[in-house]
Design a protein around this motif. Structure first.
Motif, PDB file in Angstrom:
ATOM      1  N   GLN A 191       1.006  -1.150  -0.109  1.00  0.00           N
ATOM      2  CA  GLN A 191      -0.046   0.040   0.028  1.00  0.00           C
ATOM      3  C   GLN A 191       0.881   1.164  -0.040  1.00  0.00           C
ATOM      4  N   ALA A 192       1.993   1.177   0.773  1.00  0.00           N
ATOM      5  CA  ALA A 192       3.096   2.456   0.954  1.00  0.00           C
ATOM      6  C   ALA A 192       3.397   2.745  -0.544  1.00  0.00           C
ATOM      7  N   ALA A 193       4.066   1.560  -1.391  1.00  0.00           N
ATOM      8  CA  ALA A 193       4.353   1.969  -2.602  1.00  0.00           C
ATOM      9  C   ALA A 193       3.355   2.109  -3.553  1.00  0.00           C
ATOM     10  N   SER A 194       2.168   1.980  -3.428  1.00  0.00           N
ATOM     11  CA  SER A 194       1.075   2.363  -4.269  1.00  0.00           C
ATOM     12  C   SER A 194       0.953   3.876  -3.979  1.00  0.00           C
ATOM     13  N   LEU A 195       0.789   4.226  -2.692  1.00  0.00           N
ATOM     14  CA  LEU A 195       0.840   5.765  -2.472  1.00  0.00           C
ATOM     15  C   LEU A 195       2.041   6.329  -2.853  1.00  0.00           C
ATOM     16  N   GLN A 196       3.176   6.133  -2.646  1.00  0.00           N
ATOM     17  CA  GLN A 196       4.220   6.579  -2.969  1.00  0.00           C
ATOM     18  C   GLN A 196       4.390   6.855  -4.633  1.00  0.00           C
ATOM     19  N   ASN A 197       3.934   5.804  -5.409  1.00  0.00           N
ATOM     20  CA  ASN A 197       3.860   5.921  -6.922  1.00  0.00           C
ATOM     21  C   ASN A 197       2.829   7.114  -7.176  1.00  0.00           C
ATOM     22  N   ASN A 198       1.829   7.008  -6.547  1.00  0.00           N
ATOM     23  CA  ASN A 198       0.781   8.010  -6.652  1.00  0.00           C
ATOM     24  C   ASN A 198       1.380   9.642  -6.584  1.00  0.00           C
ATOM     25  N   ILE A 199       1.921   9.705  -5.430  1.00  0.00           N
ATOM     26  CA  ILE A 199       2.674  11.101  -5.142  1.00  0.00           C
ATOM     27  C   ILE A 199       3.581  11.337  -6.105  1.00  0.00           C
ATOM     28  N   TYR A 200       4.516  10.327  -6.613  1.00  0.00           N
ATOM     29  CA  TYR A 200       5.670  10.780  -7.332  1.00  0.00           C
ATOM     30  C   TYR A 200       5.169  10.958  -8.869  1.00  0.00           C
ATOM     31  N   SER A 201       3.757  10.439  -9.055  1.00  0.00           N
ATOM     32  CA  SER A 201       3.367  10.563 -10.467  1.00  0.00           C
ATOM     33  C   SER A 201       2.829  11.933 -10.462  1.00  0.00           C
ATOM     34  N   ALA A 202       2.055  12.550  -9.406  1.00  0.00           N
ATOM     35  CA  ALA A 202       1.760  13.916  -9.515  1.00  0.00           C
ATOM     36  C   ALA A 202       2.760  14.908  -9.462  1.00  0.00           C
ATOM     37  N   LEU A 203       4.005  14.359  -8.729  1.00  0.00           N
ATOM     38  CA  LEU A 203       5.278  15.475  -8.551  1.00  0.00           C
ATOM     39  C   LEU A 203       5.852  15.644  -9.924  1.00  0.00           C
ATOM     40  N   GLY A 247     -11.676   2.238  13.414  1.00  0.00           N
ATOM     41  CA  GLY A 247     -11.192   1.016  14.678  1.00  0.00           C
ATOM     42  C   GLY A 247      -9.656   1.084  15.045  1.00  0.00           C
ATOM     43  N   PHE A 248      -8.727   1.975  14.594  1.00  0.00           N
ATOM     44  CA  PHE A 248      -7.393   1.882  14.722  1.00  0.00           C
ATOM     45  C   PHE A 248      -7.025   2.357  16.139  1.00  0.00           C
ATOM     46  N   THR A 249      -6.414   1.180  16.782  1.00  0.00           N
ATOM     47  CA  THR A 249      -5.557   1.521  18.014  1.00  0.00           C
ATOM     48  C   THR A 249      -4.021   1.068  18.018  1.00  0.00           C
ATOM     49  N   LYS A 250      -3.254   1.913  18.414  1.00  0.00           N
ATOM     50  CA  LYS A 250      -1.827   1.808  18.184  1.00  0.00           C
ATOM     51  C   LYS A 250      -1.216   0.694  19.254  1.00  0.00           C
ATOM     52  N   THR A 251      -1.865  -0.571  18.901  1.00  0.00           N
ATOM     53  CA  THR A 251      -1.231  -1.818  19.693  1.00  0.00           C
ATOM     54  C   THR A 251      -1.011  -2.875  18.862  1.00  0.00           C
ATOM     55  N   ASN A 252       0.222  -3.479  19.108  1.00  0.00           N
ATOM     56  CA  ASN A 252       0.418  -4.665  18.070  1.00  0.00           C
ATOM     57  C   ASN A 252       0.519  -4.223  16.512  1.00  0.00           C
ATOM     58  N   TYR A 253       0.881  -3.142  16.217  1.00  0.00           N
ATOM     59  CA  TYR A 253       0.883  -2.581  15.134  1.00  0.00           C
ATOM     60  C   TYR A 253       2.175  -2.858  14.177  1.00  0.00           C
ATOM     61  N   VAL A 254       1.904  -2.805  12.914  1.00  0.00           N
ATOM     62  CA  VAL A 254       3.220  -2.983  12.045  1.00  0.00           C
ATOM     63  C   VAL A 254       3.341  -1.355  11.153  1.00  0.00           C
ATOM     64  N   SER A 255       4.741  -1.097  11.007  1.00  0.00           N
ATOM     65  CA  SER A 255       4.861   0.516  10.527  1.00  0.00           C
ATOM     66  C   SER A 255       5.771   0.137   9.433  1.00  0.00           C
ATOM     67  N   TYR A 256       5.399   1.065   8.371  1.00  0.00           N
ATOM     68  CA  TYR A 256       6.262   1.055   7.085  1.00  0.00           C
ATOM     69  C   TYR A 256       6.552   2.673   6.787  1.00  0.00           C
ATOM     70  N   THR A 257       7.644   3.200   6.447  1.00  0.00           N
ATOM     71  CA  THR A 257       7.899   4.388   6.394  1.00  0.00           C
ATOM     72  C   THR A 257       7.944   4.603   4.869  1.00  0.00           C
ATOM     73  N   ILE A 258       7.278   5.785   4.347  1.00  0.00           N
ATOM     74  CA  ILE A 258       7.420   5.979   2.926  1.00  0.00           C
ATOM     75  C   ILE A 258       8.109   7.162   2.835  1.00  0.00           C
ATOM     76  N   LYS A 259       9.153   7.137   1.867  1.00  0.00           N
ATOM     77  CA  LYS A 259      10.305   8.193   1.709  1.00  0.00           C
ATOM     78  C   LYS A 259       9.602   9.259   0.777  1.00  0.00           C
ATOM     79  N   LEU A 260       9.413  10.371   1.035  1.00  0.00           N
ATOM     80  CA  LEU A 260       8.978  11.528   0.211  1.00  0.00           C
ATOM     81  C   LEU A 260       9.964  12.616   0.062  1.00  0.00           C
TER      82      LEU A 260
END
Length: 970
Positions: A51-63, A228-241
């Motif tokens: 999902q992060a890659a899809s979002l990053q591609n959309n932003i770079y496409s706009a840039l 329903g998001f609560t910050k417990t037992n979560y997985v994080s992924y960093t999107i470089k912009l």
């Protein structure tokens, strides 16, 4: 010492087995849990990365649009021409971009699209406190920077891309590039996120949060997250912009399911451990119990042998004969007792043929069936009679085919049968429908039957040994029982009606008969009493008496009781100066409710109305149902002053009218009704009950004639009105029989002046009064019910006229409109009546148009629509007459299969001078056009009215401008 010491070792082994099994289960469950969590973490991380890659591609496409625009600026050496067209092309290919800005030297001067020019031009991005941070960073770093999310000038939320443009010296390549300005791209955040389809994460079982660290405050800023998001037992992924990092956090929704699975595994482990422990315990217990079982079997075998010996001895004492079958089925052995019972000497031969000679003729077939069963090796039993020396004896024979020696028994039961017969006769006589009590000479109860218990409630155990005074009600005095005793002593018999008391305290009426039983010396030794509960008979008598004087539907007094009380009141008035009053009440529109909703609803409405009236009267007044929907209220002892009497009666009547106007909730359906009340006062002057009822009925009709929901005091002049009305009704009935009614026809024309049809209007050609207008007899026909006969005649005559028109080329295309009253339409056979007339006269059904009034929409709309659809199927047309003057429900109007709306003449009359009438007329025409209905206006008398209607789109007219109603339409 424990009674079961052998159980100690099994329990210890079971506990040890359970402990080891539980430890193994826990280890397995922990391993499974760790594996499931690791798998879940990997799946979430892969999804976050995707999902992060899809979002990053959309932003770079706009840039990329910013770089294209920067290239255009560089190619034109900073002199930008045709920016609008170039930018619009870019925006077409990049829908994520909301706007593009050019900012030479950091000051915005150009923007696309055009609608953004009102905001954002002339801003110095390098000095503006909100925008300078990312702008200066872009200038200093020579790289694109991102700002936001932040509010855009169009009200949405977005991110801003700042791309610095540096122009190189065309002559000297070594000379440093000069800063030209900035290119800004406003990217719509909602579009970017929608394209990345973050919301689909919820459907795939994950809650999420997209955030960034604010460059100024270093606080976490949430860009988007699921509910329903609560910050417990979560997985994080960093999107470089550019100059920014966004973080996508995922939390699986199925954590609860995982916990439930863990609980299930734990439960299964516990269950397995318990089962294994129980199995070990049972194995050890079984081994120990097998040793004890051998001892128990030996003991029980010895006891059984002794019991069999005792049983054989008891059978010999009972003197019951026995027989058995040898190896051959034809050889039988009988004991001496069996031979004696059957009447055979010792040593004599006994066979089936010999036995049949001694068997009672009525039992021969049953005995044969018994022996057939015996010879077939089946268990059998029989009770039968034999004849020995002229005496009938009863025998009971039983054969056991399962016994080792196949033995049978025979027993003399003659005395038992005689005793049973005597008991049966006595029991039938004693256990009859009447209660029976047998006492000793001191009236102490010795025996009772079931009927006694049913009547009194006292069981046999509760009654035995008690005195008969147990049942005394206390309603009879001592003299009553003394007289009863004297009659018993003199006649040995007493009979009569008495009130006794049941066990529950209820007093009830009883018909009691007592007979004295004497011994041979003439002394009374017993009393035998029979009792009959006559409660039901008494209740029936009371009910019959109540029905004779009360209405069965409402429970109110009926006409008979009313007249009786009214006569009694008039007699009492001869000795009193106080006034009384009689109120005659009739429910308004009751026939409409009764006809449209059924007699069941009508009866329920009458019952509710009766209850409301009962709450409105004083104690001592008489409320009666006079008949149908008519009630009469007799008020007595009002006042000796007539003015005070009138005021008091008015107060009572006002309350009654208010109570009866309240809505009626009948089986969750709301109905409305009111009442018309006639009032007459009376005092000690000589007036008969019949005269008072006549007066008050006249006053009631006067109240009803005024529109209902009102009351009127009796006036002698009203009698003339009633007499006239009765005479007119009688003339009308005679007129229907003598065919004094005729149909007139008023033309209906189109906007071109062509006659398209007519409306049938009834007239009464009275032999003495001449032509009677409809306004004088139609209301009377509605009230009296004559509208049904009149309506049937109108429909028949109109169909005959249509048949006549069909035979002429000039008139065969004309339609004929016939008015149908609500009461006539609600008749169950109305559809059949219309179709029978169409078939009888063989007319085109599409030329017949039925005009209905809006009053049909008040009740039972579904039935109305059903009847209309049945007729519509045959081609019959429908027009809604006098539209706008009554109850107009658009929700029902759109469902009715109508063809036409007719504008009432009350709106057409002043259409040129009254703005309200003009507006209403325009609205009706527009409504008809929107619903696809034709519109016709009645009462058109001038050309100006016709022209106004035509301008508004009404193209059909009826009125004196085109002709008055006449017997012949030309």
């Amino acid at each position: 010492m424990s009674p079961r010491p052998y159980l100690r070792k099994p329990i210890l082994f079971a506990i040890l087995t359970f402990t080891l099994a539980m430890l193994a289960s826990v280890a397995i469950i922990i391993k499974l849990d760790e594996s499931a969590k690791q798998q879940e973490h990997l799946l979430a991380y892969d999804l976050a990365r995707s999902q992060a890659a899809s979002l990053q591609n959309n932003i770079y496409s706009a840039l990329s649009a910013s770089y294209a625009l920067a290239a255009m600026v560089a190619d034109s050496d900073g002199r930008v021409r045709h920016f609008g067209r170039f930018a619009d092309k870019i925006l077409q290919y990049h829908p994520q971009i909301a706007a593009l800005y050019l900012a030479p030297d950091g000051i915005t001067s150009e923007v696309a699209p055009i609608e953004w020019r009102n905001n954002g031009l002339g801003i110095d991005l390098l000095s503006d406190p909100v925008r300078k941070t990312e702008a200066q960073l872009a200038k200093d770093s020579h790289h694109l920077t991102l700002a936001g999310p932040l509010p855009l000038t169009n009200g949405s939320t977005g991110i801003i891309a700042r791309l610095p443009v540096y122009l190189e010296d065309a002559i000297d390549a070594n000379k440093p590039a000069q800063f030209w300005g900035l290119i800004s791209a406003a990217i719509d955040l909602k579009t970017i996120l929608a394209d990345a389809e973050l919301s689909n994460l919820s459907e795939r079982g994950y809650d999420y949060e997209l955030s960034r660290l604010h460059p100024g405050t270093q606080l976490r800023q949430v860009i988007q997250k699921s509910a329903g998001f609560t910050k417990t037992n979560y997985v994080s992924y960093t999107i470089k912009l550019p100059n920014a990092e966004w973080t996508l956090d995922l939390v699986p929704k199925n954590s609860v399911i995982h916990n439930k699975s863990l609980l299930l595994y734990s439960s299964l482990g516990l269950l397995f451990s318990l089962m294994l422990a129980c199995l070990v315990k049972l194995l050890f217990e079984t081994r120990e119990q097998r040793k004890n079982l051998k001892k128990i079997v030996a003991k029980r075998t010895a006891e059984l042998a002794q019991r069999e010996t005792d049983l054989r001895h008891a059978q010999s004492i009972s003197k019951t004969g026995s027989y058995s079958i040898a190896d051959s089925p034809h050889e039988w052995y009988y004991s001496d007792e069996a031979r004696r019972l059957l009447g055979y000497a010792n040593g004599s031969k006994i066979d089936c043929a010999n036995l049949m000679h001694r068997t009672h003729p009525d039992d021969i077939q049953a005995v044969k069936n018994f022996w057939n069963q015996v010879q077939a090796g089946e268990d059998a039993g029989i009770e039968h009679r034999i004849i020995l020396d002229g005496e009938v004896r009863w025998l009971h024979s039983q054969y056991d085919a399962q016994s080792v020696k196949r033995m049978g028994t025979v027993q003399d039961i003659t005395e038992r049968k005689h005793a049973e017969e005597d008991l049966r006769i006595a029991a039938i006589a004693f256990e009859g429908q009447e209660g029976m009590v047998i006492t000793d000479e001191h009236r102490c109860i010795l025996r009772v039957n079931h009927a006694f218990t049913r009547i009194t409630g006292y069981s046999r155990e509760e009654a035995l040994g008690k005195q008969t005074s147990l049942l005394k009600s206390g309603l009879h005095g001592a003299s009553y029982y003394e007289d009863m005793g004297k009659q018993l002593e003199a006649n040995d018999y007493w009979q009569g009606e008495i009130w006794n008391r049941r066990k529950n305290g209820e007093v009830y009426p009883e018909w009691l008969t007592i007979t004295a039983v004497k011994n041979s010396s003439g002394k009374v030794v017993n009393y035998v009493a029979t009792m009959l509960d006559i409660t039901q008979r008494k209740a029936t008598e009371a009910k019959l008496e109540h029905l004779a004087y009360h209405d069965p539907l409402t429970g109110l007094a009926n006409r008979r009781l009313l007249i009786d009380r009214l006569q009694h009141s008039l007699l009492a008035k001869s000795r009193s100066n106080l006034y009384g009053a009689v109120l005659f009440l009739d429910l308004d529109n009751f026939k409409t409710i009764n006809d449209s909703s059924g007699h069941g609803k009508g009866d329920m409405l009458l019952q509710v109305a009766a209850k409301r009236l009962a709450h409105s009267i004083r104690k001592g007044d008489t409320l009666a149902r006079y008949g149908g929907d008519e009630f009469v209220l007799l008020l007595e002892e009002l006042s000796d002053n007539i003015r005070e009497t009138v005021i008091e009666v008015q107060m009572i009547v006002t309350k009654i009218l208010a109570d009866l106007r309240a809505p009626y909730d009948l089986e969750h359906n709301e109905y409305h009704s009111s009442a018309s009340i006639g009032i007459t006062l009376f005092d000690k002057q000589n007036t008969s009950a019949e005269e008072l009822l006549k007066q008050v009925e006249v006053a009631m009709y006067e109240a009803k004639a005024s529109g209902g929901n009102s009351f009127r005091f009796f006036d002698k002049d009203m009698l003339d009105i009633v007499s006239t009305r009765a005479a007119l009704e009688a003339d009308m009935r005679q007129g229907l029989l003598q065919e004094q009614f005729v149909l007139y026809y008023q033309p209906q024309v189109s906007s071109t002046g062509q006659v398209t049809g007519a409306e049938a209007l009834v007239r009464w050609q009275h032999p003495q009064k001449g032509l009677v207008p409809p306004s004088d007899f139609i209301p009377l026909a509605e009230e009296s019910g004559l509208i049904l006969s009149l309506g049937a005649w109108i429909l028949k005559t109109a169909c005959a006229k249509l048949a006549e028109w069909q035979n002429s080329d000039d008139t065969k295309n004309r339609t004929l409109a016939v008015n149908v009253s609500a009461r006539q339409f609600r008749q169950n056979d109305f559809v059949t009546l219309v179709l029978d007339n169409i078939d009888h006269h063989q007319i085109d059904a599409s030329k017949l148009k039925l005009e209905l009034t809006e009053s049909l929409l008040v009740d039972n709309v579904e039935a109305t629509i059903d009847k209309m659809n049945q007729l519509k199927t045959r081609g019959v047309g429908f027009s809604l007459d006098d539209f706008g003057t009554g109850y107009s429900s658009l929700s029902y109007l759109k469902r009715l299969p109508l063809d036409q709306l007719k504008i009432d003449q009350s709106f057409v009359r002043d259409i040129l001078s009254n703005n309200n009438d003009a507006v209403i007329t325009k609205t009706i025409i527009a409504l008809g056009q929107s619903l696809g209905l034709a519109v016709i206006a009645e009462g058109v008398e001038t050309i100006g009215q016709r022209d106004f209607l035509q301008q508004q789109g009404c193209l059909s007219y009826q009125g004196y401008l085109y002709g008055k109603p006449s017997a012949d339409l030309r």
